[in-house]
Design a protein around this motif. Structure first.
Motif, short mmCIF file in Angstrom:
data_model
loop_
_atom_site.label_atom_id
_atom_site.label_comp_id
_atom_site.label_asym_id
_atom_site.label_seq_id
_atom_site.Cartn_x
_atom_site.Cartn_y
_atom_site.Cartn_z
N ARG A 37 0.83 -1.21 0.00
CA ARG A 37 0.00 0.00 0.00
C ARG A 37 0.86 1.25 0.00
NH1 ARG A 37 -5.24 -0.58 2.00
NH2 ARG A 37 -5.52 1.57 1.37
N GLN A 55 -5.79 5.56 -0.55
CA GLN A 55 -6.65 5.02 0.50
C GLN A 55 -7.93 4.41 -0.04
OE1 GLN A 55 -7.11 7.58 3.87
NE2 GLN A 55 -4.99 8.21 3.80
N SER A 58 -14.71 5.23 0.54
CA SER A 58 -15.48 4.65 1.65
C SER A 58 -16.50 3.66 1.10
CB SER A 58 -16.19 5.74 2.44
OG SER A 58 -17.29 6.24 1.72
N LYS A 59 -16.84 2.66 1.89
CA LYS A 59 -17.84 1.67 1.47
C LYS A 59 -19.19 2.35 1.24
CE LYS A 59 -19.93 -2.77 2.52
NZ LYS A 59 -21.30 -2.34 2.29
N LEU A 73 -10.98 -0.41 -4.38
CA LEU A 73 -10.39 -0.53 -3.05
C LEU A 73 -11.25 0.30 -2.12
CD1 LEU A 73 -8.09 -1.47 -1.20
CD2 LEU A 73 -6.85 0.60 -1.88
N PHE A 75 -12.71 1.23 2.06
CA PHE A 75 -12.44 1.21 3.49
C PHE A 75 -13.71 1.48 4.26
CE2 PHE A 75 -11.61 5.57 2.13
CZ PHE A 75 -12.33 6.31 3.06
N ASP A 76 -13.71 1.05 5.51
CA ASP A 76 -14.81 1.29 6.44
C ASP A 76 -14.49 2.56 7.21
OD1 ASP A 76 -16.66 1.33 8.49
OD2 ASP A 76 -16.30 -0.73 9.12
N ARG A 80 -11.34 4.35 10.56
CA ARG A 80 -10.36 5.42 10.35
C ARG A 80 -10.20 6.28 11.59
NH1 ARG A 80 -7.81 3.03 6.73
NH2 ARG A 80 -8.38 3.29 4.59
N TYR A 92 -5.67 -1.12 9.34
CA TYR A 92 -6.93 -1.01 8.63
C TYR A 92 -7.19 -2.25 7.81
CZ TYR A 92 -6.15 3.91 9.72
OH TYR A 92 -5.90 5.08 10.35
N ASP A 94 -8.87 -2.79 4.98
CA ASP A 94 -9.47 -2.36 3.73
C ASP A 94 -9.64 -3.58 2.82
OD1 ASP A 94 -9.09 0.07 4.93
OD2 ASP A 94 -7.48 0.70 3.60
#
Length: 119
Positions: A37, A55, A58-59, A73, A75-76, A80, A92, A94
């Motif tokens: 990453r 990053q 967001s979902k 890609l 992330f929740d 964060r 994280y 992800d």
């Protein structure tokens, strides 16, 4: 021969374990922190470093829209850090994500950058 609890014939009758694992294993993880990453290898981007790496989205945002290319890609947001000058949480989970709005999408494993970096 089925792997108990994973590829039992009653669960996935047409997939033999040799179809999944028959050579060297490839690790393609979206977890952060990781060299993949931070050096832009996973996402094949110029965004690099422990602060400025790619990053993803967001979902919540991913659920509202549709992918315009490969698997996204994601992330929740709940995982964060809140705005803070000191990094207090760095692990994280992800992940790559597709939903029914996306239609056909793909993810290349390994990608070209991973092949170049790791052979």
């Amino acid at each position: 021969v089925a792997i108990p609890g994973f590829l039992e014939e009653s669960i996935v009758p047409d997939v033999h374990p040799d179809m999944i694992h028959h050579a060297q294993t490839i690790c393609h993880t979206a977890l952060a922190p990781s060299k993949l990453r931070y050096e832009g290898i996973l996402t094949e981007t110029d965004l690099k470093g422990i602060i400025d790496y790619e990053q993803g989205i967001s979902k919540v945002k991913a659920d509202k829209g549709k992918s315009e290319g490969p698997m996204r890609l994601v992330f929740d947001e709940g995982q964060r850090n809140p705005p803070c000058p000191v990094l207090t949480k760095v692990d994280y989970k992800d992940f790559f994500y597709a939903n029914e709005k996306d239609g056909w999408t793909s993810l290349s494993i390994p990608n070209d950058s991973e092949k170049q970096e790791y052979g």
